[in-house]
Structure formats: structure tokens, C-alpha cells
Design a protein around this motif. Structure first.
Motif, PDB file in Angstrom:
ATOM      1  N   ILE A   1       0.865  -1.179   0.000  1.00 41.03           N
ATOM      2  CA  ILE A   1       0.000   0.000   0.000  1.00 41.03           C
ATOM      3  C   ILE A   1       0.903   1.231   0.000  1.00 41.03           C
ATOM      4  CG2 ILE A   1      -1.723   1.316   1.285  1.00 41.03           C
ATOM      5  CD1 ILE A   1      -2.710  -1.317   2.469  1.00 41.03           C
ATOM      6  N   MET A   2       0.697   2.099  -0.986  1.00 41.23           N
ATOM      7  CA  MET A   2       1.505   3.311  -1.091  1.00 41.23           C
ATOM      8  C   MET A   2       0.588   4.528  -1.142  1.00 41.23           C
ATOM      9  SD  MET A   2       4.422   2.052  -3.799  1.00 41.23           S
ATOM     10  CE  MET A   2       3.250   1.151  -4.797  1.00 41.23           C
ATOM     11  N   ILE A   3       0.772   5.424  -0.184  1.00 42.78           N
ATOM     12  CA  ILE A   3      -0.031   6.636  -0.083  1.00 42.78           C
ATOM     13  C   ILE A   3       0.803   7.814  -0.586  1.00 42.78           C
ATOM     14  CG2 ILE A   3      -1.361   8.119   1.471  1.00 42.78           C
ATOM     15  CD1 ILE A   3      -2.385   5.217   1.261  1.00 42.78           C
ATOM     16  N   TYR A   4       0.333   8.478  -1.601  1.00 36.02           N
ATOM     17  CA  TYR A   4       1.045   9.571  -2.309  1.00 36.02           C
ATOM     18  C   TYR A   4       2.577   9.381  -2.256  1.00 36.02           C
ATOM     19  CZ  TYR A   4      -0.473  11.453   2.315  1.00 36.02           C
ATOM     20  OH  TYR A   4      -0.820  11.627   3.634  1.00 36.02           O
ATOM     21  N   PRO A   5       3.068   8.317  -2.905  1.00 27.72           N
ATOM     22  CA  PRO A   5       4.509   8.016  -2.818  1.00 27.72           C
ATOM     23  C   PRO A   5       5.371   8.870  -3.742  1.00 27.72           C
ATOM     24  CG  PRO A   5       3.433   6.444  -4.263  1.00 27.72           C
ATOM     25  CD  PRO A   5       2.335   7.328  -3.715  1.00 27.72           C
ATOM     26  N   PHE A   6       6.588   9.140  -3.290  1.00 27.25           N
ATOM     27  CA  PHE A   6       7.651   9.680  -4.151  1.00 27.25           C
ATOM     28  C   PHE A   6       8.367   8.470  -4.747  1.00 27.25           C
ATOM     29  CE2 PHE A   6      12.094  10.557  -4.881  1.00 27.25           C
ATOM     30  CZ  PHE A   6      12.106  11.791  -5.504  1.00 27.25           C
ATOM     31  N   LEU A   7       8.469   8.420  -6.080  1.00 26.21           N
ATOM     32  CA  LEU A   7       8.992   7.206  -6.711  1.00 26.21           C
ATOM     33  C   LEU A   7      10.088   7.431  -7.726  1.00 26.21           C
ATOM     34  CD1 LEU A   7       5.563   5.391  -7.202  1.00 26.21           C
ATOM     35  CD2 LEU A   7       7.325   4.830  -5.512  1.00 26.21           C
ATOM     36  N   GLN A   8      10.451   8.676  -8.023  1.00 22.09           N
ATOM     37  CA  GLN A   8      11.511   8.877  -9.005  1.00 22.09           C
ATOM     38  C   GLN A   8      12.156  10.261  -8.852  1.00 22.09           C
ATOM     39  OE1 GLN A   8      11.395  11.126 -11.870  1.00 22.09           O
ATOM     40  NE2 GLN A   8       9.465  12.011 -11.156  1.00 22.09           N
ATOM     41  N   GLY A   9      13.486  10.302  -9.068  1.00 18.69           N
ATOM     42  CA  GLY A   9      14.232  11.547  -8.976  1.00 18.69           C
ATOM     43  C   GLY A   9      14.822  11.958 -10.308  1.00 18.69           C
ATOM     44  N   MET A  10      14.140  11.582 -11.387  1.00 20.47           N
ATOM     45  CA  MET A  10      14.664  11.838 -12.726  1.00 20.47           C
ATOM     46  C   MET A  10      14.002  13.040 -13.397  1.00 20.47           C
ATOM     47  SD  MET A  10      14.945   9.084 -15.815  1.00 20.47           S
ATOM     48  CE  MET A  10      15.299   9.567 -17.500  1.00 20.47           C
ATOM     49  N   ASP A  11      12.679  13.158 -13.256  1.00 25.15           N
ATOM     50  CA  ASP A  11      11.943  14.203 -13.971  1.00 25.15           C
ATOM     51  C   ASP A  11      11.101  15.000 -12.981  1.00 25.15           C
ATOM     52  OD1 ASP A  11      10.455  15.806 -15.631  1.00 25.15           O
ATOM     53  OD2 ASP A  11       9.889  14.211 -17.024  1.00 25.15           O
ATOM     54  N   PHE A  12      11.489  16.256 -12.773  1.00 32.57           N
ATOM     55  CA  PHE A  12      10.761  17.146 -11.875  1.00 32.57           C
ATOM     56  C   PHE A  12       9.916  18.151 -12.646  1.00 32.57           C
ATOM     57  CE2 PHE A  12      14.431  15.593  -9.492  1.00 32.57           C
ATOM     58  CZ  PHE A  12      13.823  15.177  -8.313  1.00 32.57           C
ATOM     59  N   ASN A  13       9.564  17.783 -13.892  1.00 29.36           N
ATOM     60  CA  ASN A  13       8.738  18.656 -14.717  1.00 29.36           C
ATOM     61  C   ASN A  13       7.532  17.928 -15.293  1.00 29.36           C
ATOM     62  OD1 ASN A  13      10.268  21.379 -15.008  1.00 29.36           O
ATOM     63  ND2 ASN A  13      11.851  19.809 -15.204  1.00 29.36           N
ATOM     64  N   LEU A  14       7.132  16.850 -14.639  1.00 26.93           N
ATOM     65  CA  LEU A  14       5.910  16.171 -15.015  1.00 26.93           C
ATOM     66  C   LEU A  14       4.721  17.109 -14.778  1.00 26.93           C
ATOM     67  CD1 LEU A  14       6.694  12.710 -13.384  1.00 26.93           C
ATOM     68  CD2 LEU A  14       6.619  13.179 -15.846  1.00 26.93           C
ATOM     69  N   PRO A  15       3.563  16.816 -15.368  1.00 19.08           N
ATOM     70  CA  PRO A  15       2.420  17.714 -15.180  1.00 19.08           C
ATOM     71  C   PRO A  15       2.129  18.060 -13.723  1.00 19.08           C
ATOM     72  CG  PRO A  15       1.930  16.122 -16.888  1.00 19.08           C
ATOM     73  CD  PRO A  15       3.279  15.740 -16.332  1.00 19.08           C
ATOM     74  N   SER A  16       2.216  17.080 -12.822  1.00 15.45           N
ATOM     75  CA  SER A  16       1.895  17.372 -11.415  1.00 15.45           C
ATOM     76  C   SER A  16       2.897  18.337 -10.797  1.00 15.45           C
ATOM     77  CB  SER A  16       1.832  16.082 -10.602  1.00 15.45           C
ATOM     78  OG  SER A  16       3.063  15.381 -10.633  1.00 15.45           O
ATOM     79  N   TYR A  17       4.157  18.270 -11.215  1.00 14.75           N
ATOM     80  CA  TYR A  17       5.145  19.225 -10.698  1.00 14.75           C
ATOM     81  C   TYR A  17       4.863  20.623 -11.239  1.00 14.75           C
ATOM     82  CZ  TYR A  17       8.285  16.012  -8.287  1.00 14.75           C
ATOM     83  OH  TYR A  17       8.830  15.125  -7.391  1.00 14.75           O
TER      84      TYR A  17
END
Length: 403
Positions: free
Chosen positions: A215-231
Motif C-alpha cells: 500500500i503506497m499513499i502519495y509516494p515519491f517514486l523517481q528523482g529523474m523528472d521534476f517537470n511532469l504535469p503534477s510538478y
């Protein structure tokens, strides 16, 4: 006496002003968020603590992180009427076990919980209320792991601690009235990162029971792209601001914050890695409904080999589980992912959901359309609780009951 009191008041006002000056607590609170004023107030308090931490660090009193740890230690609730609560050592690690008092017809489900805090703050006490709710409402045994924190214990000690505690629980589950075949790994935010990483580490283990679910609640999963739509959409929405996300991550990895701007622009990613991870980490994999609030395709800045070498830990699967190979992903257990619309790491959850589904892993996904990062943590904190946090807990509990 009055003069001393006046001096104290003036000093306190100056301290508050300086704290806000250092942190620049600007925020965008979407109209769709329920109880917007409350969120704004809590955001200001958090920004004050971050600013106060900077001041005491500049004064040489202590590091900013220690101020955050004190503030986020948590307020323990009253004695429980329906749970046995014990502080124990799991393979030498501080852990708290929550066991329902009511008789059970047989062994219960067991959940092992990894708290958030970017590996640097957070505590068992901070997550006491959440763990009590899960144990009581799902009739499960819950173990909250007090893994060691950075910077005293540098990354990736946190991952190894969580893996060690999980192994211990799996081999001793029956002592706590738990069925070893019904163990669930559970975490929020960076605890979700640890959940994903631990589950990936266990897929090839034949000496342990298989994990029943993650179970993952609003997880941080990658440090490669900080310009995805949500960012792009949620960079100024509490509580996890865009720049703060990377700053805390870099501190966790003990890296120089002066390179943050270049990493935000993508200069740390070489072309060969972009090509390798494109099928997993492309904005094209994010449904159009999550782009309508605004999204502009990002063109990465010029690649820097020096920056890449500095930022290599960002690509490790203990920090970025989304980047694991398909051979690992396809073996993962049934998964629950909760995402929030107004959260910078929303798209990490969406991308991992697609990866899992593409590899044949059953996924239950719940999206809080009015949710924000940290909503579930505030559950049962009286006035600080938000309706979306209660809905999230109800959905998580229903999932657990179905396992």
C-alpha cells in the motif's frame, strides 16, 4: 519587568518575521480543496518552522532538521480501549505494535508501516493516530517501524532498516497472532518509497513468505523528472512544494543544494538514460485528464556529466523505485496506490500504476480529487483533520479488509 516583557515581545515578532522572510511562505490553495483557510493556516505554521530552522542553523545553535524533528514528533493520543500497544525491538530497531484486543477466530492480517519524512524526520509518535486507525478499523496487527534517520544515519540506512524489520516480522509473525501469508507492507510519502523498494527487494526471496500486498499513499517514486504535469501544476500547493521536495531529497542524500536548479531543469540525465526510461517515465503515459489544468512539455537543459556523477543516487531504485527493471516489477504483489490531485508527486503514483498494470500486477487505485500531500497524516488531529483524509482512510481500510 514591563521593559523585559516588551523586549521579549519585540524579539519574538522579529523572530517570526525573519522566519517568514527566510521561507517565503507563498501558496496557491485551489478552490476545489475543502476547508481552504485551514490548509492555508497549517501551511503557514509549517513554513514558519522551516524558517525558524534556518535561523537557528545560521546562528549555529543546531541544524534545521532538528527543529523539524521536534515539531513533527507528534502528539500522542489517549490510552486505547480496543488495542494492546507495545514498544518493542525488531532486530534491534525501535518498533511499536498495535494489536486488537477483541478475540479473533484465527490469525489476523499483519501490516508493517514505514512513516514519511524524507528519511530525516517523522517518528512512530507522529504516526500514532494513523496506525491506531488502521489497526482498529481493519482488525489487523500493525507494526510501525522507527527506522534510523539521516543525517546521523546516512542514506540508504533507512532502506536497510525497513528491510531488516520486515524480514524479522515475517519470521516472527505468528508470535503476534499474524498469518505470515497475509503480511502487507504500507507507507506514505517517502514511506511509500521505502514500501516499493522493500517489496522489490523481497521478490526473489525464497526463504520468506510472499508479501500479500503493498500500500503506497502519495509516494515519491523517481528523482529523474521534476517537470511532469503534477510538478508544473502543483509546485506551490501545500504541503510538499516543488523546490522543497528536491531540497529535502538532496539533503537526504547528503548532496550540495547549490545544484538544485540544474537538477530541476534535468541537466543530470544523460541521453542514454532518457531513452531507456522513456517508456516508463514519459508524460505520454499520464492520462489527458491530469493535464487539463496546464502542462507544457519540458525541454531539458544541457547535460552535465559532473552533475550526473553527483546525482547518481537519484537513479538508484532504493530512492527511485519507478526505475526498477520489468523483471522485478512483474513479480510484485497486489498493490494499492493513493494519489492526490493537488500533489507534486501525483504523477509518480500514476506512472507506477501503469507500470504495474502493464506487467500484470493487480492494482487498486484511489484518487482524491480534492486531496493534497499529507492529508492522511492529519487524520484524527481534531481541528487539523480534513474530510479528504477521512475518505482516504475509509478506502484504505476497505482494501485491507478485502485481503
Amino acid at each position: 519587568m514591563e521593559f523585559i516583557l516588551e523586549i521579549f515581545i519585540v524579539a519574538f515578532i522579529l523572530l517570526v518575521a525573519l522566519a517568514f522572510y527566510y521561507e517565503h511562505p507563498k501558496a496557491e490553495i485551489p478552490r476545489e480543496v475543502d476547508q481552504r483557510i485551514k490548509l492555508y493556516m497549517v501551511h503557514y505554521v509549517i513554513n514558519f518552522v522551516f524558517g525558524l530552522g534556518k535561523i537557528v542553523e545560521k546562528l549555529g545553535i543546531c541544524r534545521q532538521l532538528y527543529v523539524l524533528k521536534c515539531f513533527m514528533y507528534g502528539i500522542p493520543p489517549w490510552k486505547s480501549n480496543n488495542l494492546f500497544i507495545k514498544d518493542l525491538k525488531f532486530a534491534g530497531l525501535s518498533s511499536r505494535v498495535y494489536q486488537p484486543k477483541a478475540p479473533s477466530a484465527g490469525p489476523r492480517r499483519g501490516l508493517i508501516y514505514f512513516h514519511g519524512g524524507v528519511g530525516q524526520f517523522g517518528s512512530i509518535s507522529m504516526y500514532e493516530r494513523l496506525c491506531r486507525c488502521v489497526a482498529s478499523e481493519s482488525d489487523s496487527v500493525v507494526v510501525c517501524v522507527g527506522y534510523r534517520l539521516a543525517p546521523k544515519h546516512p542514506y540508504p540506512v533507512q532502506f536497510w532498516d525497513c528491510l531488516t524489520a520486515t524480514e524479522y516480522f515475517m519470521t516472527t509473525a505468528e508470535e503476534y497472532g499474524v498469518d505470515p501469508t497475509r503480511i502487507i507492507i504500507f507507507g506514505d510519502s517517502s514511506g511509500g518509497t521505502l514500501t516499493a523498494a522493500v517489496c522489490q527487494a523481497l521478490v526473489s526471496r525464497t526463504d520468506l513468505p510472499k508479501v500479500r500486498a503493498q500500500i503506497m499513499i502519495y509516494p515519491f517514486l523517481q528523482g529523474m523528472d521534476f517537470n511532469l504535469p503534477s510538478y508544473q501544476q502543483n509546485g506551490s500547493i501545500p504541503f510538499l512544494l516543488k523546490e522543497r521536495t528536491l531540497a529535502l531529497g538532496m539533503q537526504y542524500l547528503n548532496k550540495d543544494l547549490s545544484f538544485m536548479k540544474n537538477i530541476l531543469e534535468g541537466s543530470h540525465v544523460p541521453e542514454d538514460l532518457k531513452l531507456k526510461f522513456r517508456k516508463w517515465l514519459s508524460p505520454d503515459n499520464i492520462p489527458m485528464e491530469f493535464k487539463i489544468r496546464g502542462y507544457k512539455p519540458h525541454v531539458s537543459a544541457s547535460y552535465s556529466e559532473e552533475l550526473h556523477n553527483l546525482a547518481k543516487p537519484l537513479f538508484e531504485t532504493t530512492f527511485s523505485p519507478l526505475l526498477a527493471e520489468d523483471a522485478i516489477i512483474c513479480q510484485l504483489p497486489e498493490t494499492y496506490i493513493l494519489t492526490c490531485e493537488y500533489d507534486v508527486v501525483r504523477d509518480d503514483g500514476l506512472l507506477y500504476k501503469k507500470r504495474l498494470e502493464d506487467n500484470g500486477v493487480p492494482v487498486t487505485w484511489f484518487h482524491l480529487k480534492d486531496g493534497f500531500h499529507g492529508a492522511l497524516l492529519l487524520l484524527d488531529y481534531w481541528y487539523l483533520s480534513f474530510p479528504c483524509g477521512r475518505r482516504a482512510m475509509d478506502n484504505v481500510v476497505n482494501f485491507i479488509k478485502g485481503l
